[in-house]
Design a protein around this motif. Structure first.
Motif, short mmCIF file in Angstrom:
data_model
loop_
_atom_site.label_atom_id
_atom_site.label_comp_id
_atom_site.label_asym_id
_atom_site.label_seq_id
_atom_site.Cartn_x
_atom_site.Cartn_y
_atom_site.Cartn_z
N ARG A 38 0.84 -1.19 0.00
CA ARG A 38 0.00 0.00 0.00
C ARG A 38 0.88 1.25 0.00
NH1 ARG A 38 -2.54 -0.58 6.15
NH2 ARG A 38 -0.64 0.03 7.30
N GLN A 39 0.30 2.31 -0.52
CA GLN A 39 1.01 3.57 -0.57
C GLN A 39 0.04 4.71 -0.32
OE1 GLN A 39 3.27 4.30 -4.16
NE2 GLN A 39 4.61 5.74 -3.10
N ALA A 40 0.31 5.46 0.72
CA ALA A 40 -0.48 6.64 1.04
C ALA A 40 0.24 7.87 0.48
CB ALA A 40 -0.66 6.78 2.55
N PRO A 41 -0.48 8.94 0.20
CA PRO A 41 0.14 10.15 -0.35
C PRO A 41 1.29 10.63 0.52
CG PRO A 41 -2.23 10.32 -0.48
CD PRO A 41 -1.95 9.08 0.32
N GLY A 42 2.44 10.87 -0.10
CA GLY A 42 3.61 11.36 0.61
C GLY A 42 4.42 10.29 1.30
N GLU A 44 6.19 6.20 1.27
CA GLU A 44 6.71 5.16 0.39
C GLU A 44 5.76 3.97 0.40
OE1 GLU A 44 11.50 6.08 0.82
OE2 GLU A 44 10.69 4.13 1.42
N ARG A 45 5.87 3.18 -0.65
CA ARG A 45 5.08 1.95 -0.72
C ARG A 45 5.55 1.01 0.38
NH1 ARG A 45 4.24 -0.76 -6.52
NH2 ARG A 45 3.60 1.39 -6.84
N GLU A 46 4.60 0.41 1.11
CA GLU A 46 4.98 -0.50 2.18
C GLU A 46 4.29 -1.85 2.02
OE1 GLU A 46 3.90 0.69 6.14
OE2 GLU A 46 1.77 0.95 5.64
N PHE A 47 4.98 -2.86 2.50
CA PHE A 47 4.46 -4.22 2.50
C PHE A 47 3.31 -4.34 3.48
CE2 PHE A 47 4.36 -8.73 2.61
CZ PHE A 47 4.28 -9.10 3.95
N ASP A 90 -4.94 3.04 7.80
CA ASP A 90 -4.94 2.02 6.74
C ASP A 90 -5.30 2.61 5.38
OD1 ASP A 90 -6.45 -0.14 9.14
OD2 ASP A 90 -4.36 -0.21 8.47
N SER A 91 -5.69 3.86 5.34
CA SER A 91 -6.07 4.51 4.08
C SER A 91 -4.87 4.58 3.15
CB SER A 91 -6.59 5.92 4.34
OG SER A 91 -7.76 5.89 5.12
N ALA A 92 -5.04 4.08 1.94
CA ALA A 92 -3.95 4.07 0.97
C ALA A 92 -4.45 3.47 -0.34
CB ALA A 92 -2.77 3.24 1.49
N LEU A 93 -3.60 3.54 -1.33
CA LEU A 93 -3.82 2.80 -2.57
C LEU A 93 -3.17 1.43 -2.37
CD1 LEU A 93 -4.96 3.00 -5.44
CD2 LEU A 93 -2.72 3.83 -6.18
N TYR A 94 -3.95 0.38 -2.49
CA TYR A 94 -3.47 -0.97 -2.25
C TYR A 94 -3.17 -1.65 -3.59
CZ TYR A 94 -4.56 -0.87 2.70
OH TYR A 94 -4.57 -0.57 4.05
N VAL A 123 -8.39 2.47 -0.81
CA VAL A 123 -9.09 2.24 0.45
C VAL A 123 -9.01 3.53 1.26
CG1 VAL A 123 -9.08 0.98 2.63
CG2 VAL A 123 -8.61 -0.23 0.49
N THR A 124 -10.16 4.04 1.65
CA THR A 124 -10.22 5.26 2.45
C THR A 124 -11.03 4.97 3.71
OG1 THR A 124 -10.13 6.63 0.47
CG2 THR A 124 -10.86 7.68 2.50
N VAL A 125 -10.42 5.21 4.87
CA VAL A 125 -11.07 4.95 6.14
C VAL A 125 -11.20 6.27 6.88
CG1 VAL A 125 -11.04 3.61 8.26
CG2 VAL A 125 -9.96 2.68 6.19
N SER A 126 -12.41 6.64 7.21
CA SER A 126 -12.63 7.89 7.92
C SER A 126 -12.99 7.61 9.38
CB SER A 126 -13.71 8.73 7.23
OG SER A 126 -14.80 7.97 6.87
#
Length: 127
Positions: A38-42, A44-47, A90-94, A123-126
């Motif tokens: 997953r990668q959230a804005p700003g 790095e991509r993480e496992f 957990d919000s990020a591009l998966y 995935v966006t969690v509010s």
């Protein structure tokens, strides 16, 4: 060339659940080791999680252990990521990633170990 297509993303409230799916197609699409990143804005991509090609070995990011579960259906060439108790963090591009395993039976955790990638599902969690 393996094609990977992710689905199942969406916008949810904290505490909700989502199941992401990764469907593999094309030549060599069976019996792949698969990982979710997953990668959230700003950031790095993480496992996030991975599963060995037989489905008998898994690995998880510490912060998702006990909340996320990865599973594999080799007959359908799909991998699911069940995500429970979702949090805003957990919000990020998966992304789904895959690779041939050549019999080692490992659950790979580094992004540079994967050869094929999907386009991602948001995935966006509010709170």
């Amino acid at each position: 060339q393996v094609k990977l297509v992710e689905s199942g993303g969406g916008s949810v409230q904290a505490g909700d659940s989502l199941t992401l799916s990764c469907a593999a197609s094309g030549r060599g699409a069976s019996n792949l080791a698969v990982g979710w990143f997953r990668q959230a804005p700003g950031n790095e991509r993480e496992f996030v999680a991975s599963i060995a090609y037989r489905g008998d070995r898994t690995a998880y990011l510490d912060s998702v252990k006990g909340r996320f579960a990865i599973s594999k259906d080799n007959a359908k060439n799909t991998v699911n990521l069940l995500m429970n108790s979702l949090q805003p963090a957990d919000s990020a591009l998966y992304y789904c990633a895959a690779r041939r395993d050549w019999g080692r039976g490992l659950a790979f955790e580094r992004s540079d170990e994967y050869t094929d990638w999907g386009q991602g599902t948001q995935v966006t969690v509010s709170s």
